[in-house]
Enzyme design. Sequence first.
Site, short mmCIF file in Angstrom:
data_model
loop_
_atom_site.label_atom_id
_atom_site.label_comp_id
_atom_site.label_asym_id
_atom_site.label_seq_id
_atom_site.Cartn_x
_atom_site.Cartn_y
_atom_site.Cartn_z
N ASN A 124 -22.91 8.32 22.74
CA ASN A 124 -22.65 8.88 24.27
C ASN A 124 -23.87 9.74 24.90
OD1 ASN A 124 -20.87 9.88 26.25
ND2 ASN A 124 -21.41 12.00 25.30
N ARG A 163 -16.13 11.91 31.53
CA ARG A 163 -16.82 10.44 31.14
C ARG A 163 -18.20 10.53 31.72
NH1 ARG A 163 -11.26 7.04 30.51
NH2 ARG A 163 -10.64 7.69 28.36
N ASP A 192 -26.43 12.32 29.35
CA ASP A 192 -25.23 11.49 29.09
C ASP A 192 -25.57 9.99 29.39
OD1 ASP A 192 -22.48 11.47 28.52
OD2 ASP A 192 -22.10 10.77 30.48
N ARG A 240 -17.55 6.07 12.33
CA ARG A 240 -17.20 7.14 12.94
C ARG A 240 -17.80 7.16 14.38
NH1 ARG A 240 -18.72 12.41 15.35
NH2 ARG A 240 -16.90 13.68 15.24
N ASP A 262 -18.66 9.20 17.80
CA ASP A 262 -18.69 10.47 18.13
C ASP A 262 -18.39 10.56 19.69
OD1 ASP A 262 -19.47 13.52 17.75
OD2 ASP A 262 -21.07 12.68 19.46
N HIS A 274 -15.52 10.81 25.87
CA HIS A 274 -16.56 10.99 26.85
C HIS A 274 -17.28 9.81 27.00
CE1 HIS A 274 -16.10 15.24 26.46
NE2 HIS A 274 -16.00 14.83 25.11
N GLU A 289 -13.69 9.25 17.50
CA GLU A 289 -13.31 10.73 17.51
C GLU A 289 -13.02 10.87 19.10
OE1 GLU A 289 -14.92 15.22 18.17
OE2 GLU A 289 -15.96 13.68 19.11
N ARG A 323 -8.76 11.16 5.46
CA ARG A 323 -10.45 11.79 5.19
C ARG A 323 -10.34 12.90 4.54
NH1 ARG A 323 -13.83 12.20 10.48
NH2 ARG A 323 -12.22 13.89 10.62
C1 AAO Z 1 -25.14 22.41 20.95
C2 AAO Z 1 -24.77 23.94 21.53
C3 AAO Z 1 -24.53 24.03 22.89
C4 AAO Z 1 -25.50 23.38 23.71
C5 AAO Z 1 -25.87 21.88 23.26
C6 AAO Z 1 -26.91 21.16 23.91
O1 AAO Z 1 -23.87 24.55 20.53
O2 AAO Z 1 -24.45 25.42 23.40
O3 AAO Z 1 -25.12 23.39 25.01
O4 AAO Z 1 -26.24 22.09 21.81
O5 AAO Z 1 -28.11 21.92 23.74
C7 AAO Z 1 -21.97 19.48 18.15
C8 AAO Z 1 -21.71 21.38 18.29
C9 AAO Z 1 -22.06 21.52 19.52
C10 AAO Z 1 -23.50 21.20 19.80
C11 AAO Z 1 -23.70 19.47 19.71
C12 AAO Z 1 -25.09 19.14 19.96
O6 AAO Z 1 -20.13 21.17 18.00
O7 AAO Z 1 -21.72 22.88 19.63
O8 AAO Z 1 -23.93 21.92 21.09
O9 AAO Z 1 -23.28 19.30 18.53
O10 AAO Z 1 -25.98 19.87 19.17
C13 AAO Z 1 -15.43 18.42 22.72
C14 AAO Z 1 -15.68 16.88 22.50
C15 AAO Z 1 -15.78 16.33 21.17
C16 AAO Z 1 -16.77 17.24 20.36
C17 AAO Z 1 -16.48 18.53 20.51
C18 AAO Z 1 -17.38 19.55 19.52
O11 AAO Z 1 -14.83 16.08 23.08
O12 AAO Z 1 -16.45 15.11 21.15
O13 AAO Z 1 -16.42 19.01 21.93
N1 AAO Z 1 -17.02 16.68 18.81
C19 AAO Z 1 -18.22 15.77 18.52
C20 AAO Z 1 -18.93 16.44 17.21
C21 AAO Z 1 -19.57 17.63 17.42
C22 AAO Z 1 -20.65 17.46 18.41
C23 AAO Z 1 -20.37 16.65 19.36
C24 AAO Z 1 -19.23 15.78 19.53
C25 AAO Z 1 -21.54 16.03 20.43
O14 AAO Z 1 -17.66 16.12 16.25
O15 AAO Z 1 -19.87 18.15 16.12
O16 AAO Z 1 -20.86 18.66 18.89
O17 AAO Z 1 -22.24 15.29 19.63
C26 AAO Z 1 -11.03 20.82 24.42
C27 AAO Z 1 -11.57 19.26 24.47
C28 AAO Z 1 -12.23 18.59 23.45
C29 AAO Z 1 -13.33 19.27 23.37
C30 AAO Z 1 -12.97 20.63 23.02
C31 AAO Z 1 -14.54 21.54 22.84
O18 AAO Z 1 -10.14 20.82 23.05
O19 AAO Z 1 -9.85 18.60 24.43
O20 AAO Z 1 -12.30 17.08 23.88
O21 AAO Z 1 -14.16 18.74 22.31
O22 AAO Z 1 -12.47 21.34 24.01
O23 AAO Z 1 -14.77 22.32 23.63
C32 AAO Z 1 -7.44 23.83 22.28
C33 AAO Z 1 -7.06 22.54 23.08
C34 AAO Z 1 -8.11 21.30 22.79
C35 AAO Z 1 -9.25 21.96 23.21
C36 AAO Z 1 -9.71 23.28 22.62
C37 AAO Z 1 -10.94 23.80 22.84
O24 AAO Z 1 -7.23 23.69 20.87
O25 AAO Z 1 -5.73 22.02 22.78
O26 AAO Z 1 -7.83 20.21 23.49
O27 AAO Z 1 -8.55 24.27 22.59
O28 AAO Z 1 -10.93 24.21 24.20
#
Ligand code: AAO
Length: 515
Positions: A117, A175, A184, A212, A214, A218, A250, A354
Amino acid sequence: MKMKLLIFVALLGLSLAQHSPHTKHGRTSIVHLFEWRWADIAAECERYLAPNGYGGVQISPPNEHIVVSSPWRPWWERYQPIGYNLCSRSGNEQELQDMITRCNNVGVNIYVDAVINHMCGSGGGEGHHSSCGSYFNAHKKDFPTVPYSAMDFNDGKCKTGSGNIESYNDINQVRDCRLVSLLDLALEKEHVRAKTADYMNKLIDMGVAGFRVDACKHMWPGDMKAVFDRMHNLNTHWFAGGSRPFIFQEVIDLGGEPIQSREYFGLGRVTEFKYGARLGNIVRKWNGEKLSYLKNWGEGWGFMPNDKAVVFVDNHDNQRGHGAGGAAIVTFWDSRLYKMAMALMLAHPYGVTRVMSSFRWDRRIVNGKDQNDWMGPPSFSNGSTKPVPINPDTTCGDGWVCEHRWRQIRNMVIFRNVVNGQPFSNWWDNQSNQIAFGRGNQGFLVINNDDWNLDVTLNTGLPAGTYCDVISGDKNENRCTGKQVQVGGDGRAHFQISNMAEDPFMAIHAESKLC
Ligand code: AAO
């Protein structure tokens, strides 16, 4: 007309095939060896995963990634690609190939965490601070090893002031804008599609069984389809001719956002995040939830169709407060509840399962947030990841948790293989937190999560005999190191489980029967 129908059926067949994990020898579960080195995974396939019936491993992203020094080497640096060279914190290309070969040779599949992505964060700087030392410039969006340049990114399309996703209620933002500032990729461009597909194809040809993918929320499903349609079939050295790569996407869909999991069903399976969030609430008995409500667990709870779901109790994000699920998620930190939740998941027929395998970190929760949620895997002072040492008692050392080696979890992975294909059967509950269910005449699980003892005679569906409880012990030769269960000629057996037991549940199956 007939031709159109044929094409439609062929297309359907093609995409449906991306839903099968192609696990071998009746094995059913995948383990995520989060942040493990390739050399350790290769050894683990041979010495532990194959002998204990694990079907495959989800590996951490193998692509070249940024190296972050503030905070010091966080685990999440690997989600910031700077190119598709295959050298990462887990090892180089040769070590990756060696792992894929050795795991395949013992019938354990490898699934790659594919980050397509985005590239690194917009603040990722300029230089050679990447896992293979390749040059990149995040300000200029210049990633010469791919190569990608400014034209290959979405910024022109994003309409938010910050360039980041500001609202999950706006599909276009989610997206076309940056997820937490990550640059992006414009996946509608031919060049980007070709480069991401080349990356996946290189891995497929090396012998991986699937991906898987990621951050699928988005990406536009149509763009993803264009990439996946270019994927080669799996390598016929290890897989049947015509096998499509397994795809699991994911997508965090807990309800309440416009983007839904179902948009992705045509491309492969999807992660069912409701599963771990709801199960966490149930075993914690929060919000009035009880085990007895699990009677119609699965689609009956509004989860996605069984044949589309990948399920898990926790993942690498939500075990430390990233992603979604919140405080309800149970993890190895709550080991008693965790083992119970894992047993439920592994005994229940819903989804492809898993298992999470973690590393320990200095958890420090202040006002509900873990201040150390960034901490990387056990490492030497130069930042290189430590090997996984195996203790004489089969557990792991040096901060590697190895949940997949916990007897209760490992034996339930075997249970799931033994009962594979058998129907959910012989449900019993006390209308509270004592439940039992079986899988046809092959296996039976009893749980007591009430604050009082369980003492009951139940129909197990199993043939008469003496069975070894695989939670309190193991069947070794013809002896049982744990509790024994007598099943009568009528299939009934008496169970007693103290609410004070470290593991307040029992499981027996066809292969735990003593002669
Ligand atoms: C890091 C730093 C950031 C910096 C960035 C760039 O932490 O501060 O800006 O670098 O320098 C992982 C880490 C991130 C890290 C990133 C890159 O978790 O902290 O950022 O690597 O190094 C969304 C996405 C989902 C994603 C998830 C973490 O939709 O795809 O965020 N997961 C994957 C991987 C993950 C990875 C990435 C993607 C990026 O598994 O390890 O990030 O490659 C809502 C939305 C979700 C959203 C969440 C997160 O969820 O629905 O889609 O996930 O927010 O904010 C309730 C709601 C629920 C909501 C949730 C949180 O539970 O029901 O829907 O609250 O608000």
